[in-house]
Design an enzyme around this catalytic site. Structure first.
Site, short mmCIF file in Angstrom:
data_model
loop_
_atom_site.label_atom_id
_atom_site.label_comp_id
_atom_site.label_asym_id
_atom_site.label_seq_id
_atom_site.Cartn_x
_atom_site.Cartn_y
_atom_site.Cartn_z
N ASP A 1 -4.67 5.02 -0.82
CA ASP A 1 -3.72 3.92 -0.68
C ASP A 1 -3.04 3.69 -2.03
OD1 ASP A 1 -4.80 3.70 1.85
OD2 ASP A 1 -5.08 1.53 1.75
N LYS B 1 1.93 0.15 5.16
CA LYS B 1 0.84 -0.83 5.21
C LYS B 1 1.35 -2.19 4.76
CE LYS B 1 -3.58 -1.80 2.93
NZ LYS B 1 -4.58 -1.33 1.93
N LYS C 1 -0.55 0.76 9.13
CA LYS C 1 -1.82 0.08 8.83
C LYS C 1 -1.54 -1.38 8.56
CE LYS C 1 -5.57 -0.25 5.45
NZ LYS C 1 -6.28 0.35 4.29
#
Length: 243
Positions: free
Chosen positions: A102, A166, A199
Site C-alpha cells: 500500500d 483505496k 479497497k
C-alpha cells in the site's frame, strides 16, 4: 467484483479473505504487533498491514499460512519524494511473504490539481512493485478530497497502472472522519469501471457496513484490530476502534 453469493451467506473464512488486518498504530509494542499478526493469521485474513520497519518481526508468523504481509509505505502522509517512495517499495517487495504494497498518494498534490505529477509519482511506485510481482494499492485519503478530486485520482491510478484504489489511512486529522462510506465506494467503483480493484478503509466498524460493501462488489477492506471480530460476527460488542 460482485460476489457470487450474498455476504450474509459466506463463511467466516470467506469473509476474512476480504480483510487487510490493520496493525499500523505507531505506539504498538513488538509484543502487540506479534500478537495481532498471529490473530490475523489464525482468522485467515488476506493480509496483515504493517509498517515497513516490522517486516523481519512479522514474517515468521505468516510463513506457511494463507495470510501474507502488506507493508504500507510513505504512511500516512504520502509526501516523500518519488525516489524515497520507490526505495521503500523495493525494500519490502523483495520479501516472499509480501502479497501487496500500500502507498499513500500525495493528496496535497491532488487537492492542488497537479494530476500529471500525481500520475508520474504513482507510476514510478507501481513499476517498482510490479518489478517484484507485487500489486500496489493507492490510498487517496478521500475525507480530504471532494468527489471530482476522487474521480480524477482514480484516473491517475489507472494511467499509472495501479492495481487498487483505496479510501483512507485512518490517521487523517483536521477533517471529519467518514472513511469507506458506501457513497464514496460507489464513486470509486464507477470511475475505475473494473480497471482497478477497490479497497475501503477507515470507519468499517460494524458487521452491517462490512457486509454491505461486500455485496456492492468491493475487493478488499482495511479493518482495525478491535473491529475485526465485530465485522466477522465473532463479537457482538460495538467496536471502539478509531481506525
Amino acid at each position: 467484483m460482485k460476489p457470487t453469493k450474498k455476504a450474509c451467506e459466506m463463511t467466516t473464512k470467506e469473509l476474512a479473505q476480504y480483510i487487510d488486518y490493520s496493525v499500523l498504530k505507531p505506539e504498538f509494542t513488538e509484543e502487540d504487533i506479534i500478537a495481532l499478526t498471529k490473530d490475523g493469521v489464525e482468522l485467515g485474513c488476506a493480509t496483515i498491514c504493517i509498517n515497513p520497519g516490522y517486516m523481519d518481526l512479522c514474517e515468521p508468523y505468516v510463513k506457511g499460512s494463507e495470510t501474507m504481509l502488506c507493508p504500507v509505505c510513505d504512511f500516512p502522509f504520502g509526501t516523500s519524494s518519488t525516489e524515497s517512495k520507490v526505495k521503500q517499495i523495493e525494500i519490502v517487495a523483495k520479501y516472499d511473504t509480501v502479497k501487496e504494497v500500500d502507498i499513500v498518494a500525495n493528496f496535497g498534490l491532488i487537492r492542488s490539481g497537479k494530476f500529471d505529477e500525481v500520475t508520474k509519482d504513482l507510476k514510478a511506485c507501481a513499476d517498482a512493485a510490479h518489478k517484484y510481482g507485487r500489486e500496489i494499492k493507492v490510498i487517496f485519503e478521500t475525507d480530504a478530497l471532494n468527489e471530482e478530486q476522487v474521480r480524477k485520482a482514480c484516473k491517475c491510478c489507472i494511467d499509472a497502472g495501479a492495481d487498487f484504489v483505496k479510501t483512507s489511512t485512518g490517521f487523517l486529522t483536521g477533517f471529519e472522519s467518514h472513511g469507506a462510506t458506501p457513497e464514496i465506494i460507489k464513486v470509486m467503483m464507477e470511475e475505475v469501471d473494473g480497471k482497478c480493484k477497490v479497497k475501503g478503509s477507515g470507519c468499517i466498524r460494524t458487521r452491517e457496513h462490512f457486509l454491505q460493501l461486500i455485496d456492492m462488489g468491493i475487493d478488499r477492506m482495511g479493518v482495525g484490530y478491535k473491529s475485526v471480530p465485530v465485522v466477522l460476527g465473532l463479537d457482538n460488542k460495538v467496536s471502539t476502534d478509531n481506525y
